[in-house]
Design an enzyme around this catalytic site. Structure first.
Site, PDB file in Angstrom:
ATOM      1  N   LEU A   8      -5.773 -41.401 -23.576  1.00 23.18           N
ATOM      2  CA  LEU A   8      -5.051 -42.114 -24.632  1.00 23.18           C
ATOM      3  C   LEU A   8      -3.543 -42.002 -24.385  1.00 23.18           C
ATOM      4  CD1 LEU A   8      -7.082 -41.118 -27.819  1.00 23.18           C
ATOM      5  CD2 LEU A   8      -7.650 -42.702 -25.971  1.00 23.18           C
ATOM      6  N   ALA A   9      -2.915 -43.160 -24.318  1.00 22.18           N
ATOM      7  CA  ALA A   9      -1.479 -43.149 -23.993  1.00 22.18           C
ATOM      8  C   ALA A   9      -0.765 -44.339 -24.625  1.00 22.18           C
ATOM      9  CB  ALA A   9      -1.294 -43.183 -22.471  1.00 22.18           C
ATOM     10  N   ARG A  15       9.876 -39.330 -30.723  1.00 22.69           N
ATOM     11  CA  ARG A  15      10.728 -38.128 -30.725  1.00 22.69           C
ATOM     12  C   ARG A  15      11.335 -37.811 -29.356  1.00 22.69           C
ATOM     13  NH1 ARG A  15       7.353 -33.529 -33.257  1.00 22.69           N
ATOM     14  NH2 ARG A  15       5.549 -34.850 -32.864  1.00 22.69           N
ATOM     15  N   ARG A 334      22.209 -38.288   5.077  1.00 19.59           N
ATOM     16  CA  ARG A 334      21.884 -39.378   4.159  1.00 19.59           C
ATOM     17  C   ARG A 334      20.762 -40.227   4.739  1.00 19.59           C
ATOM     18  NH1 ARG A 334      27.340 -42.112   3.846  1.00 19.59           N
ATOM     19  NH2 ARG A 334      26.100 -43.702   2.811  1.00 19.59           N
ATOM     20  N   TYR A 367      31.820 -37.297  10.785  1.00 22.57           N
ATOM     21  CA  TYR A 367      30.979 -38.312  10.155  1.00 22.57           C
ATOM     22  C   TYR A 367      30.418 -39.240  11.209  1.00 22.57           C
ATOM     23  CZ  TYR A 367      29.486 -42.566   7.900  1.00 22.57           C
ATOM     24  OH  TYR A 367      28.742 -43.648   7.529  1.00 22.57           O
ATOM     25  N   TYR A 388      32.658 -49.243   9.562  1.00 23.87           N
ATOM     26  CA  TYR A 388      32.770 -50.291   8.537  1.00 23.87           C
ATOM     27  C   TYR A 388      34.135 -50.945   8.656  1.00 23.87           C
ATOM     28  CZ  TYR A 388      32.571 -52.313   3.799  1.00 23.87           C
ATOM     29  OH  TYR A 388      32.564 -53.165   2.719  1.00 23.87           O
TER      30      TYR A 388
END
Ligand code: UD1
Ligand code: MG
Length: 455
Positions: A8-9, A15, A334, A367, A388
């Site tokens: 059941l959801a 709250r 990254r 880098y 870049y």
């Protein structure tokens, strides 16, 4: 026994004070409702029926084919929710487990024990159901388990309907049941409507008792059936789950120093003899190899850390470190960073969308972005790929055994041939042939000794 779970959801979860449906709030890397689905799969080979209402589009999208979804258009109570679900239960199902999407700590083992108890009660005058109960000094908010003198369960009485005497009962209903499927099909429609206009699933207990059917019960650990209603509960459940996950790894041979400071999400895999040091936060489907040392103070997301790697005081996101590579202190990998075997990255290095071949050394303050670096290259302190140009990203290719001098700027697109060298402080704007030395700003090949202007 063919068991089906109904989860059941559909509730609002008001709250939580959140735009995210309550059952989608994550606990150690999995949305709450997924924990319920996983527990249900330990007792059922069928995808559970998940009753959805509030926020159902999101719930459907997150669970996808892990579940069959039942829409409850109006929230008319737990009995109504199960009434909506049962028509979707396959005919061969003979036991139905009911659980909740906001009860992530309920273990599969507990559902297995409940199902086993129910199975034992089959046969002549088979039990209509088996249910979990809890014993709690503060009964507030729970349905009370009412037993007769012989100790048989007679009814579950909701708090609002309790006599003063019943209010004092400390055996309570956490709301987890295993029903005989045929009995459930035959009796669901008999649930009366409450004065509040709801259909209580708990009324089935009284109905079964009236019929002289047996109702079995077993105690559940309190911790497991604590439903989540607020973010305070969310944090408490996260803490319990965090401990469980750490214990699983420790029992499987992973050393965790100061577990109080370590978070490892559920989908992380760690091989034996890895060492996890204080302050490590490891997320997503990260894999950590044998004898790797992670931490202290390290954040790893969705990455692969090979055997015998070392990661100290660093942040690793969607990256791959092959065996025996090391990073830190204060390194950052990254998305798309890939360190080959035995790569060394020292302090203040950042790598994004780049491959560093085996044995590359990048000791200090560098880098590398969108770069392809051959084996055994030395990246001098302060080297930067200028990838870049303000509009587009460009690639840098560095051949095997190249020596990049300290403080070199590599202005991409750029290709540096094998065995080439750059002088300290060079700004390299043009491709460098194999074996050549370039230096200066912009970097050039040394002038030939034989040229007239040298004399
Ligand atoms: C229910 C039990 C109570 C038990 C308590 C334990 C009933 C009538 N009472 O009460 O005996 O002690 O849980 O926490 O079952 N839900 C739906 N659709 C609905 C109503 C509820 O999906 O129409 C879901 C909610 O999202 C929630 C769960 O069912 O996850 C329980 O509902 P809730 O309204 O909290 O029931 P309680 O009144 O707490
Ligand atoms: Mg409730």
């Amino acid at each position: 026994m063919n068991t089906l779970a109904v989860i059941l959801a559909a509730g609002y979860g008001t709250r939580m004070k959140s735009s995210l449906p309550k059952v989608l709030h994550p606990i150690m890397g999995r949305p709450m409702v997924e924990w319920a689905v996983m527990a249900s799969r330990t007792v059922s080979s069928l995808p559970p029926l998940v009753v959805v209402g509030h926020g159902q589009e999101d719930v459907r999208a997150v669970l996808g084919d892990q579940a069959t979804f039942i829409e409850q258009k109006e929230l008319l109570g737990t009995g109504h929710a199960v009434q909506q679900a049962m028509p979707a239960a396959p005919a061969m199902v003979d036991a139905v487990i009911v659980t909740y999407g906001d009860m992530p700590l309920l273990r599969g083992e507990t559902l297995q024990a409940l199902t086993a108890l129910f199975a034992e009660g089959q046969g002549e005058n088979g039990a209509a159901m088996a249910l979990l109960t809890i014993q709690r000094e503060d009964p507030q908010g729970f349905g009370r388990i009412v037993r007769d003198e012989a100790g048989e369960i007679q009814a579950i009485v909701e708090e609002a309907d309790c006599t003063p005497e019943q209010k004092k009962i400390q055996e309570l209903n956490p709301g987890i049941y295993c029903f005989d499927a045929d009995w459930l099909r035959a009796n669901l429609a008999k649930i009366p409507i409450s004065p509040k206009g709801e259909y209580y699933l708990t009324d089935l207990v009284g109905i079964a008792a009236q019929q002289g059917k047996r109702i079995l019960s077993m105690y559940a650990p309190l911790e497991e059936v604590d439903g989540i209603n607020t973010r305070v509960h969310l944090a408490q459940a996260t803490e319990v789950m965090r401990r469980r996950i750490l214990e699983r790894h420790m029992l499987a041979g992973v050393t965790i120093v100061n577990p109080d400071s370590v978070l490892i999400e559920d989908r992380v895999t760690i091989e034996a003899d890895a060492l996890i040091l204080p302050g490590s936060y490891i997320q997503g489907a990260t894999q950590i190899g044998a004898h790797a040392v992670v931490g202290p103070n390290t954040h790893i997301v969705e990455s692969v850390i090979g055997a015998e790697c070392r990661v100290a005081h660093s942040v690793i996101e969607q990256a791959i470190m092959e065996a025996r590579s090391e990073i830190g202190p204060f390194g950052h990998l990254r998305k798309g960073a890939h360190l080959g075997e035995g790569v060394h990255m020292g302090n203040f290095g950042e790598v994004k969308n780049s491959y560093l071949g085996p044995g590359v050394k990048m000791g200090h303050f560098s880098y590398l972005g969108d770069a392809e670096v051959g084996p055994n290259v030395n990246i001098g302190a302060g080297t930067i790929t200028c990838n870049y140009d303000g509009e587009r990203k460009h690639k840098t290719r560095i051949g095997a055994d190249v020596f990049i001098g300290s403080d070199t700027l590599l202005v991409a697109p750029l290709s540096i041939g094998e065995d080439a060298r750059t002088g300290a402080g060079s700004v390299v704007t043009h491709d460098v042939p194999a074996g050549a030395l370039v230096y200066g700003v912009p970097a050039r090949l040394p002038r030939s000794r034989n040229r007239a202007d040298d004399e």
